[in-house]
Design a protein around this motif. Structure first.
Motif, PDB file in Angstrom:
ATOM      1  N   VAL A  50      51.425  39.319  44.748  1.00  0.00           N
ATOM      2  CA  VAL A  50      50.246  40.175  44.909  1.00  0.00           C
ATOM      3  C   VAL A  50      50.227  40.610  46.373  1.00  0.00           C
ATOM      4  O   VAL A  50      50.370  39.776  47.265  1.00  0.00           O
ATOM      5  N   VAL A  51      50.066  41.913  46.597  1.00  0.00           N
ATOM      6  CA  VAL A  51      49.871  42.430  47.952  1.00  0.00           C
ATOM      7  C   VAL A  51      48.646  43.327  47.905  1.00  0.00           C
ATOM      8  O   VAL A  51      48.546  44.213  47.055  1.00  0.00           O
ATOM      9  N   ALA A  82      46.941  38.828  53.249  1.00  0.00           N
ATOM     10  CA  ALA A  82      47.311  40.137  52.706  1.00  0.00           C
ATOM     11  C   ALA A  82      48.216  40.067  51.486  1.00  0.00           C
ATOM     12  O   ALA A  82      48.348  41.046  50.761  1.00  0.00           O
ATOM     13  N   GLY A  83      48.859  38.932  51.256  1.00  0.00           N
ATOM     14  CA  GLY A  83      49.795  38.836  50.139  1.00  0.00           C
ATOM     15  C   GLY A  83      49.957  37.411  49.651  1.00  0.00           C
ATOM     16  O   GLY A  83      49.562  36.453  50.316  1.00  0.00           O
ATOM     17  N   TRP A  84      50.555  37.291  48.486  1.00  0.00           N
ATOM     18  CA  TRP A  84      50.665  36.013  47.770  1.00  0.00           C
ATOM     19  C   TRP A  84      51.958  36.008  46.976  1.00  0.00           C
ATOM     20  O   TRP A  84      52.359  37.036  46.421  1.00  0.00           O
ATOM     21  N   VAL A  85      52.601  34.860  46.882  1.00  0.00           N
ATOM     22  CA  VAL A  85      53.725  34.675  45.967  1.00  0.00           C
ATOM     23  C   VAL A  85      53.631  33.274  45.372  1.00  0.00           C
ATOM     24  O   VAL A  85      53.384  32.298  46.086  1.00  0.00           O
ATOM     25  N   ALA A 111      43.667  37.272  49.324  1.00  0.00           N
ATOM     26  CA  ALA A 111      44.964  37.879  49.012  1.00  0.00           C
ATOM     27  C   ALA A 111      45.031  38.314  47.550  1.00  0.00           C
ATOM     28  O   ALA A 111      45.549  39.382  47.233  1.00  0.00           O
ATOM     29  N   LEU A 112      44.481  37.497  46.655  1.00  0.00           N
ATOM     30  CA  LEU A 112      44.580  37.773  45.219  1.00  0.00           C
ATOM     31  C   LEU A 112      43.645  38.878  44.739  1.00  0.00           C
ATOM     32  O   LEU A 112      43.839  39.410  43.642  1.00  0.00           O
ATOM     33  N   THR A 113      42.642  39.220  45.503  1.00  0.00           N
ATOM     34  CA  THR A 113      41.630  40.146  44.993  1.00  0.00           C
ATOM     35  C   THR A 113      41.702  41.538  45.610  1.00  0.00           C
ATOM     36  O   THR A 113      40.751  42.299  45.522  1.00  0.00           O
ATOM     37  N   GLY A 114      42.838  41.895  46.172  1.00  0.00           N
ATOM     38  CA  GLY A 114      42.939  43.187  46.833  1.00  0.00           C
ATOM     39  C   GLY A 114      43.600  44.279  46.027  1.00  0.00           C
ATOM     40  O   GLY A 114      44.084  45.254  46.567  1.00  0.00           O
ATOM     41  N   GLY A 115      43.637  44.114  44.724  1.00  0.00           N
ATOM     42  CA  GLY A 115      44.260  45.116  43.867  1.00  0.00           C
ATOM     43  C   GLY A 115      45.029  44.428  42.763  1.00  0.00           C
ATOM     44  O   GLY A 115      45.503  43.309  42.912  1.00  0.00           O
ATOM     45  N   HIS A 139      47.811  46.816  52.407  1.00  0.00           N
ATOM     46  CA  HIS A 139      48.976  46.262  53.105  1.00  0.00           C
ATOM     47  C   HIS A 139      50.291  46.576  52.398  1.00  0.00           C
ATOM     48  O   HIS A 139      51.336  46.056  52.795  1.00  0.00           O
ATOM     49  N   ARG A 140      50.242  47.404  51.383  1.00  0.00           N
ATOM     50  CA  ARG A 140      51.475  47.763  50.686  1.00  0.00           C
ATOM     51  C   ARG A 140      52.301  48.713  51.549  1.00  0.00           C
ATOM     52  O   ARG A 140      51.790  49.389  52.418  1.00  0.00           O
TER      53      ARG A 140
END
Length: 193
Positions: A115-116, A75-78, A20-24, A120-121
């Motif tokens: 992070v998304v 796909a995402g993180w908070v 999740a953290l490494t997708g952009g 997946h944005r």
């Protein structure tokens, strides 16, 4: 319609957290340690050291973050945790001078980083992550939850600067603006107990 599931970021989900953290954005280099370390310590650590710190974070009894899965893919993180755990908040002048809540109060939680992954944005993941973060904080003893989003309606902001979240997403979730230390940087708050 994709299936979206949000789970606590725990030690057994470390590989998913990394995905999740490494997708952009800066997630890979930061390893979601920016808010947990002083500036001097952050600057003196390598990515590998930050990765180990994140591994330790995910071993906590209460997850310090949540992971969004889209059709099974991380796909995402908070990041959502008690504010005192996020040391940099108390050292950030913009926040410490504007918050009404005691900086050492463990019942005040902060939602500090989203992070998304790029692919997946545009699916509303930040809003879903924010809603889940509020529930996670409430279930684990939060009295108040703060956020430090960007007001995207004021000026231009590169995508990497939006890791704080966007004001409109917080407002839609019921957060109220309690201060605006900079024209594009409000502080928002939600009382949950």
């Amino acid at each position: 319609m994709p299936e979206i599931v949000i789970q606590p970021a725990t030690a057994d989900r470390f590989d998913d957290a990394e995905h999740a953290l490494t997708g952009g954005g800066d997630g890979h280099g930061c390893q979601c340690q920016w808010w947990t370390l002083t500036n001097a310590r952050f600057q003196s650590t390598s990515v590998a050291e930050r990765e180990q710190l994140l591994r330790g974070d995910l071993s906590a009894s209460v997850a310090p973050a949540l992971i969004a899965y889209v059709d099974g893919e991380a796909a995402g993180w908070v990041r959502v945790s008690p504010r005192p755990i996020q040391q940099r908040i108390a050292r950030t002048k913009m926040i410490k001078d504007a918050t009404a809540e005691p900086l050492d109060d463990p019942t005040v939680w902060a939602i500090s980083c989203f992070v998304v992954r790029k692919e997946h944005r545009g699916q509303g993941l930040n809003a879903k992550l924010l809603d889940a973060a509020v529930e996670h904080a409430r279930a684990n003893g939060a009295r108040v939850i703060e956020g430090y989003p960007v007001d995207a309606a004021v000026g231009k902001h590169p995508a990497n600067d939006l890791y704080h979240g966007v004001l409109s997403t917080f407002a839609d979730a019921g957060f109220e603006e309690v201060a605006r230390p900079k024209p594009d940087r409000p502080i928002v708050s939600l009382t949950v107990s």
